[in-house]
Write a protein that holds these residues in place. Structure first.
Motif, PDB file in Angstrom:
ATOM      1  N   GLN A 226       0.806  -1.227   0.000  1.00  0.00           N
ATOM      2  CA  GLN A 226       0.000   0.000   0.000  1.00  0.00           C
ATOM      3  C   GLN A 226       0.837   1.274   0.000  1.00  0.00           C
ATOM      4  OE1 GLN A 226      -3.326   0.023   2.683  1.00  0.00           O
ATOM      5  NE2 GLN A 226      -3.392   2.259   2.796  1.00  0.00           N
ATOM      6  N   PRO A 227       1.841   1.441   0.866  1.00  0.00           N
ATOM      7  CA  PRO A 227       2.610   2.695   0.821  1.00  0.00           C
ATOM      8  C   PRO A 227       3.469   2.847  -0.437  1.00  0.00           C
ATOM      9  CG  PRO A 227       3.548   1.155   2.412  1.00  0.00           C
ATOM     10  CD  PRO A 227       2.247   0.577   1.987  1.00  0.00           C
ATOM     11  N   ILE A 228       3.784   1.730  -1.098  1.00  0.00           N
ATOM     12  CA  ILE A 228       4.602   1.800  -2.309  1.00  0.00           C
ATOM     13  C   ILE A 228       3.761   2.177  -3.520  1.00  0.00           C
ATOM     14  CG2 ILE A 228       5.932   0.380  -3.939  1.00  0.00           C
ATOM     15  CD1 ILE A 228       7.093  -1.083  -1.538  1.00  0.00           C
ATOM     16  N   TYR A 229       2.597   1.560  -3.658  1.00  0.00           N
ATOM     17  CA  TYR A 229       1.732   1.817  -4.820  1.00  0.00           C
ATOM     18  C   TYR A 229       0.690   2.902  -4.557  1.00  0.00           C
ATOM     19  CZ  TYR A 229       3.550  -2.317  -7.247  1.00  0.00           C
ATOM     20  OH  TYR A 229       4.360  -3.237  -7.886  1.00  0.00           O
ATOM     21  N   GLN A 230       0.512   3.278  -3.302  1.00  0.00           N
ATOM     22  CA  GLN A 230      -0.451   4.308  -2.922  1.00  0.00           C
ATOM     23  C   GLN A 230      -1.889   3.914  -3.257  1.00  0.00           C
ATOM     24  OE1 GLN A 230       0.316   7.410  -1.169  1.00  0.00           O
ATOM     25  NE2 GLN A 230       2.023   5.988  -0.796  1.00  0.00           N
ATOM     26  N   VAL A 231      -2.166   2.620  -3.181  1.00  0.00           N
ATOM     27  CA  VAL A 231      -3.534   2.116  -3.283  1.00  0.00           C
ATOM     28  C   VAL A 231      -3.687   1.016  -2.246  1.00  0.00           C
ATOM     29  CG1 VAL A 231      -3.806   2.645  -5.738  1.00  0.00           C
ATOM     30  CG2 VAL A 231      -2.951   0.412  -5.048  1.00  0.00           C
ATOM     31  N   THR A 232      -4.931   0.713  -1.900  1.00  0.00           N
ATOM     32  CA  THR A 232      -5.185  -0.342  -0.930  1.00  0.00           C
ATOM     33  C   THR A 232      -5.246  -1.700  -1.641  1.00  0.00           C
ATOM     34  OG1 THR A 232      -7.577   0.002  -1.136  1.00  0.00           O
ATOM     35  CG2 THR A 232      -6.427   1.193   0.632  1.00  0.00           C
ATOM     36  N   PHE A 233      -4.799  -2.712  -0.959  1.00  0.00           N
ATOM     37  CA  PHE A 233      -4.844  -4.079  -1.461  1.00  0.00           C
ATOM     38  C   PHE A 233      -5.498  -4.962  -0.414  1.00  0.00           C
ATOM     39  CE2 PHE A 233      -1.246  -2.252  -3.728  1.00  0.00           C
ATOM     40  CZ  PHE A 233      -1.342  -2.810  -4.993  1.00  0.00           C
ATOM     41  N   ARG A 234      -6.010  -6.088  -0.885  1.00  0.00           N
ATOM     42  CA  ARG A 234      -6.463  -7.127   0.038  1.00  0.00           C
ATOM     43  C   ARG A 234      -6.249  -8.485  -0.596  1.00  0.00           C
ATOM     44  NH1 ARG A 234     -12.014  -8.887  -0.810  1.00  0.00           N
ATOM     45  NH2 ARG A 234     -12.954  -7.782  -2.575  1.00  0.00           N
ATOM     46  N   HIS A 235      -6.041  -9.481   0.240  1.00  0.00           N
ATOM     47  CA  HIS A 235      -5.884 -10.854  -0.218  1.00  0.00           C
ATOM     48  C   HIS A 235      -7.233 -11.551  -0.270  1.00  0.00           C
ATOM     49  CE1 HIS A 235      -1.347 -11.437   0.885  1.00  0.00           C
ATOM     50  NE2 HIS A 235      -1.509 -11.153  -0.384  1.00  0.00           N
ATOM     51  N   VAL A 236      -7.438 -12.351  -1.288  1.00  0.00           N
ATOM     52  CA  VAL A 236      -8.596 -13.240  -1.349  1.00  0.00           C
ATOM     53  C   VAL A 236      -8.092 -14.613  -1.811  1.00  0.00           C
ATOM     54  CG1 VAL A 236     -10.258 -11.407  -1.848  1.00  0.00           C
ATOM     55  CG2 VAL A 236      -9.160 -12.625  -3.725  1.00  0.00           C
ATOM     56  N   VAL A 237      -8.797 -15.646  -1.393  1.00  0.00           N
ATOM     57  CA  VAL A 237      -8.457 -17.011  -1.790  1.00  0.00           C
ATOM     58  C   VAL A 237      -9.587 -17.555  -2.646  1.00  0.00           C
ATOM     59  CG1 VAL A 237      -7.917 -19.345  -1.005  1.00  0.00           C
ATOM     60  CG2 VAL A 237      -7.073 -17.370   0.276  1.00  0.00           C
ATOM     61  N   LEU A 238      -9.235 -18.028  -3.856  1.00  0.00           N
ATOM     62  CA  LEU A 238     -10.208 -18.602  -4.771  1.00  0.00           C
ATOM     63  C   LEU A 238      -9.673 -19.943  -5.262  1.00  0.00           C
ATOM     64  CD1 LEU A 238     -12.839 -18.256  -6.429  1.00  0.00           C
ATOM     65  CD2 LEU A 238     -11.470 -17.130  -8.194  1.00  0.00           C
ATOM     66  N   ASP A 239     -10.455 -20.999  -5.011  1.00  0.00           N
ATOM     67  CA  ASP A 239     -10.018 -22.346  -5.401  1.00  0.00           C
ATOM     68  C   ASP A 239      -8.614 -22.648  -4.867  1.00  0.00           C
ATOM     69  OD1 ASP A 239     -12.396 -22.782  -6.753  1.00  0.00           O
ATOM     70  OD2 ASP A 239     -11.597 -22.067  -8.659  1.00  0.00           O
ATOM     71  N   ASP A 240      -8.403 -22.293  -3.600  1.00  0.00           N
ATOM     72  CA  ASP A 240      -7.143 -22.559  -2.897  1.00  0.00           C
ATOM     73  C   ASP A 240      -5.952 -21.782  -3.465  1.00  0.00           C
ATOM     74  OD1 ASP A 240      -8.360 -24.418  -1.157  1.00  0.00           O
ATOM     75  OD2 ASP A 240      -8.142 -26.012  -2.637  1.00  0.00           O
ATOM     76  N   THR A 241      -6.224 -20.749  -4.266  1.00  0.00           N
ATOM     77  CA  THR A 241      -5.160 -19.907  -4.819  1.00  0.00           C
ATOM     78  C   THR A 241      -5.283 -18.499  -4.266  1.00  0.00           C
ATOM     79  OG1 THR A 241      -5.122 -21.195  -6.871  1.00  0.00           O
ATOM     80  CG2 THR A 241      -4.110 -19.011  -6.929  1.00  0.00           C
ATOM     81  N   LEU A 242      -4.153 -17.936  -3.807  1.00  0.00           N
ATOM     82  CA  LEU A 242      -4.142 -16.607  -3.218  1.00  0.00           C
ATOM     83  C   LEU A 242      -4.035 -15.536  -4.301  1.00  0.00           C
ATOM     84  CD1 LEU A 242      -4.007 -15.076  -0.468  1.00  0.00           C
ATOM     85  CD2 LEU A 242      -1.510 -15.166  -0.694  1.00  0.00           C
ATOM     86  N   PHE A 243      -4.899 -14.516  -4.201  1.00  0.00           N
ATOM     87  CA  PHE A 243      -4.886 -13.407  -5.145  1.00  0.00           C
ATOM     88  C   PHE A 243      -4.794 -12.080  -4.384  1.00  0.00           C
ATOM     89  CE2 PHE A 243      -6.974 -16.745  -7.553  1.00  0.00           C
ATOM     90  CZ  PHE A 243      -6.521 -16.581  -8.834  1.00  0.00           C
ATOM     91  N   LEU A 244      -4.274 -11.060  -5.071  1.00  0.00           N
ATOM     92  CA  LEU A 244      -4.295  -9.694  -4.576  1.00  0.00           C
ATOM     93  C   LEU A 244      -5.358  -8.914  -5.330  1.00  0.00           C
ATOM     94  CD1 LEU A 244      -0.502  -8.836  -4.342  1.00  0.00           C
ATOM     95  CD2 LEU A 244      -2.132  -8.416  -2.505  1.00  0.00           C
ATOM     96  N   LEU A 245      -6.185  -8.180  -4.613  1.00  0.00           N
ATOM     97  CA  LEU A 245      -7.181  -7.306  -5.225  1.00  0.00           C
ATOM     98  C   LEU A 245      -6.907  -5.879  -4.810  1.00  0.00           C
ATOM     99  CD1 LEU A 245     -10.588  -9.223  -4.841  1.00  0.00           C
ATOM    100  CD2 LEU A 245      -9.020  -9.200  -6.781  1.00  0.00           C
ATOM    101  N   SER A 246      -7.165  -4.968  -5.758  1.00  0.00           N
ATOM    102  CA  SER A 246      -7.041  -3.535  -5.465  1.00  0.00           C
ATOM    103  C   SER A 246      -8.234  -2.836  -6.099  1.00  0.00           C
ATOM    104  CB  SER A 246      -5.742  -2.973  -6.032  1.00  0.00           C
ATOM    105  OG  SER A 246      -5.709  -3.115  -7.444  1.00  0.00           O
ATOM    106  N   PRO A 247      -8.654  -1.681  -5.564  1.00  0.00           N
ATOM    107  CA  PRO A 247      -9.807  -0.984  -6.141  1.00  0.00           C
ATOM    108  C   PRO A 247      -9.505  -0.460  -7.531  1.00  0.00           C
ATOM    109  CG  PRO A 247      -8.701   0.389  -4.540  1.00  0.00           C
ATOM    110  CD  PRO A 247      -8.051  -0.964  -4.448  1.00  0.00           C
ATOM    111  N   ARG A 248     -10.530  -0.385  -8.363  1.00  0.00           N
ATOM    112  CA  ARG A 248     -10.367   0.162  -9.709  1.00  0.00           C
ATOM    113  C   ARG A 248     -10.927   1.578  -9.756  1.00  0.00           C
ATOM    114  NH1 ARG A 248      -8.817  -3.494 -13.404  1.00  0.00           N
ATOM    115  NH2 ARG A 248      -8.951  -5.696 -12.870  1.00  0.00           N
TER     116      ARG A 248
END
Length: 248
Positions: A226-248
Motif C-alpha cells: 500500500q505505501p509503495i503503490y499508494q492504493v489499498t490491497f487485500r488478499h482473497v483465496v479462490l479455489d485454494d489460490t491466493l490473489f491480490l485485489l485492489s480498487p479500480r
C-alpha cells in the motif's frame, strides 16, 4: 551462479547486494520508475555502474560479448524490429550452436508461442504482440537447454507486454521448463498476481531501491504494498489460490 556486491547505477539504482542460485525464478516488482529496468540492464552487462556483478565466478566486464551471449540471454523492454529480414532469419541468428538435431525442441517452442505460421513473414509486418512473441522465442532459443548446453541465465524486462492470457500462460510454462533444466530466470513484472503465483522469489523495488526480497506470499502483503503503490490491497483465496485485489 550470480553474485551482486553493492551494485548501483548513479541516479537510478541504489546499492544492492545479493546472491542468486542456479535454477532460480525471480520476479522484480514495483511501480514505474522503481529501477527494475536499470537493475536488469546492469545484470545483463548492458549498463555501467558501480559495485560488482560476478557471473559464474568471473566479473561481468571480463566476459567477451560472444561468451556472454552463449551463457545468458537478454530481453530489453523495448526493441525495434532488426532490419529487413523474415522471422525465421531473425530466430536463426539466436541459435548459438545452429539448429543441429534438435528440430523437435525448436518446433515445440514455436508452436507454444503460436509462431509456426509466421516464419516467412517480415519483421516489419508483425503486430506488436507478434513481435513480442518473436523476441521471446529468440531469447528462449538462445538459452534453450537442449540447444545450448552453456545456457544458464535469462534476463527478461517485462516479457508479458502485449501478450493475451493464453500466450502469457504459454510463456510461464516455457520459463518453468527452462528453470527446471537449471536455467536461472530473472524478470520484471507489473502483474502482482502473476508474480504471487509464478515466482519463487520476488525483489520488491521502489525509488531505485530493492526494499525487500523473499517468498512472494511474504513480500506481497497488502500492508507492504500500500505505501509503495499508494492504493489499498487485500488478499482473497479462490479455489485454494491466493490473489491480490485492489480498487479500480
Amino acid at each position: 551462479m550470480l553474485q551482486l556486491q553493492e551494485v548501483a547505477v548513479a541516479n537510478r539504482l541504489l546499492p544492492f547486494t545479493t546472491q542468486v542460485a542456479a535454477g532460480s525464478l525471480i520476479h522484480l516488482v514495483g511501480p514505474n520508475g522503481a529501477g527494475k529496468s536499470s537493475l536488469l540492464s546492469r545484470l545483463a552487462g548492458m549498463l555501467s555502474g558501480s559495485g560488482e556483478v560476478v557471473f559464474l565466478g568471473q566479473p561481468l566486464p571480463a566476459w567477451s560479448g560472444n561468451a556472454l551471449a552463449r551463457h545468458r540471454a537478454w530481453l530489453p523492454q523495448q526493441q525495434p524490429p532488426a532490419g529487413l529480414m523474415a522471422v525465421w532469419h531473425y530466430l536463426q541468428l539466436h541459435l548459438v550452436n545452429g539448429q543441429g538435431d534438435h528440430d523437435n525442441a525448436v518446433a515445440g517452442l514455436l508452436a507454444a508461442l503460436q509462431l509456426t505460421d509466421k516464419l516467412e513473414r517480415q519483421l516489419q509486418q508483425l503486430s506488436g504482440g507478434e513481435w513480442q512473441r518473436v523476441r521471446l522465442a529468440a531469447v528462449l532459443l538462445q538459452c534453450h537447454p537442449q540447444l545450448n548446453p552453456d545456457a544458464c541465465l535469462l534476463l527478461l524486462d517485462e516479457p508479458m507486454t502485449g501478450l493475451d492470457i493464453a500466450q502469457q500462460a504459454a510463456v510461464n510454462q516455457l520459463l518453468r521448463q527452462h528453470r527446471d533444466a537449471g536455467i536461472t530466470v530473472i524478470m520484471s513484472s507489473h502483474d502482482l498476481n502473476d508474480s504471487l503465483q509464478q515466482a519463487e522469489c520476488v525483489w520488491l523495488m521502489h525509488r531505485g531501491e530493492v526494499q525487500l526480497t523473499g517468498d512472494p506470499q511474504q513480500v506481497l502483503q497488502p500492508t507492504i504494498l500500500q505505501p509503495i503503490y499508494q492504493v489499498t490491497f487485500r488478499h482473497v483465496v479462490l479455489d485454494d489460490t491466493l490473489f491480490l485485489l485492489s480498487p479500480r
